[in-house]
Design an enzyme around this catalytic site. Structure first.
Site, PDB file in Angstrom:
ATOM      1  N   ARG A  51       0.847  -1.243  -0.045  1.00 21.06           N
ATOM      2  CA  ARG A  51      -0.051  -0.113  -0.178  1.00 21.06           C
ATOM      3  C   ARG A  51       0.743   1.292   0.090  1.00 21.06           C
ATOM      4  NH1 ARG A  51      -3.825  -2.408   4.697  1.00 21.06           N
ATOM      5  NH2 ARG A  51      -5.003  -3.852   3.550  1.00 21.06           N
ATOM      6  N   ASP A  53       2.296   4.933  -0.370  1.00 17.77           N
ATOM      7  CA  ASP A  53       1.772   6.178  -0.004  1.00 17.77           C
ATOM      8  C   ASP A  53       1.627   7.091  -1.208  1.00 17.77           C
ATOM      9  OD1 ASP A  53       2.473   5.345   2.722  1.00 17.77           O
ATOM     10  OD2 ASP A  53       4.240   6.350   2.742  1.00 17.77           O
ATOM     11  N   TYR A 111      13.041  -1.357  -2.790  1.00 22.71           N
ATOM     12  CA  TYR A 111      12.870  -0.163  -2.938  1.00 22.71           C
ATOM     13  C   TYR A 111      13.970   0.806  -3.327  1.00 22.71           C
ATOM     14  CZ  TYR A 111       8.358  -0.143  -0.613  1.00 22.71           C
ATOM     15  OH  TYR A 111       6.815  -0.500  -0.292  1.00 22.71           O
ATOM     16  N   ARG A 198      11.366   5.827   4.033  1.00 21.19           N
ATOM     17  CA  ARG A 198      11.241   7.310   4.033  1.00 21.19           C
ATOM     18  C   ARG A 198      11.705   7.832   5.307  1.00 21.19           C
ATOM     19  NH1 ARG A 198       5.604   9.503   2.415  1.00 21.19           N
ATOM     20  NH2 ARG A 198       6.626  11.522   2.698  1.00 21.19           N
TER      21      ARG A 198
END
Length: 246
Positions: A51, A53, A111, A198
């Protein structure tokens, strides 16, 4: 007879309020549900693996759905791409077992976070990277990142609204590469908490700027205190590269 179809989804997250359906704006999940339902003539509700952001991009997110269609699973990607907006594409569609669930399987997620490190911003990469004018010391960032590799409690690196049974995760790799003024952090692991990548990036940036000593990252990790870590880096620099099912 129902068949379960797996989609590999790439998207530019700039214009979307993330992946998951919500009331305050359009999401990738919403677009896929609507266009699949129109294409197949039945109500479709997809299940996504990650999911992401608002503003986060993806090259290889994964979703599944069940359908009664006679269209071969491999052909759905071609038909669906003709209906989707230009910033969402299906790169593969295939049949999977009825019990395959994209979130409940053992996976390795990869990522990447990109930083444009120059005294001036570059308008051509502004949607896909964070601009940092301060000259970053990558060696310091690598030293700091080494403390995060392995199985740890990453509570200090997750946003407070995280609602999970455990904040323990395993990070298998954090590496940095630089091409010209573009720095890329690649991080791999078995799963990530809300905003975890992040916040890690925001913390490592402080190390690269000399504001945190690399060794301080170990203290942050052990403290389990979100307030000790850096601010979360902007969403635009983050891309879900892919999900490997083990």
């Amino acid at each position: 007879m129902s068949v379960r179809v797996k989609l590999t989804v790439a998207y530019d997250g700039t214009n979307y309020c993330g992946w998951q359906m919500q009331d305050n704006g359009i999401t990738v999940e919403q677009v896929l549900n609507e266009e699949l339902s129109r294409l197949l003539g039945e109500e479709i509700r997809i299940i996504g693996a990650s999911r992401t952001d608002s503003g986060v991009h993806a090259l290889g997110n994964v979703a599944v759905f069940d359908t009664e269609t006679r269209i071969p699973a491999e052909k759905i990607s071609f038909a669906l791409n003709q209906r989707l907006p230009n910033d969402i594409r299906i790169t593969e569609s295939c049949p999977v077992a009825d019990d395959f669930h994209p979130r409940f399987c053992d996976t390795i997620k990869t990522y990447e976070y990109k930083i444009w490190n120059h005294k001036f911003p570059n308008p051509l990469v502004r949607l896909y990277s964070k601009f940092v004018y301060y000259k970053l010391d990558i060696a310091r960032m690598e030293r700091a990142a080494a403390y995060l590799v392995g199985e740890h409690d990453f509570k200090a690196f997750s946003s407070p609204r995280t609602q999970v049974e455990s904040t323990v995760r395993t990070v298998t790799e954090i590496s940095f590469t630089q091409e010209g003024n573009m720095i890329t952090m690649r991080i791999k692991g078995n799963g990530f908490l809300y905003n975890m990548v992040r916040i890690i990036m925001g913390t490592l940036l402080k190390c690269g700027m000399g504001m945190f000593e690399p060794e301080y990252v170990k203290e942050i990790l052990e403290s389990k205190d979100r307030k000790k870590a850096g601010a979360k880096a902007e969403a635009c620099g983050l891309t879900l590269v892919g999900i490997e099912y083990l």
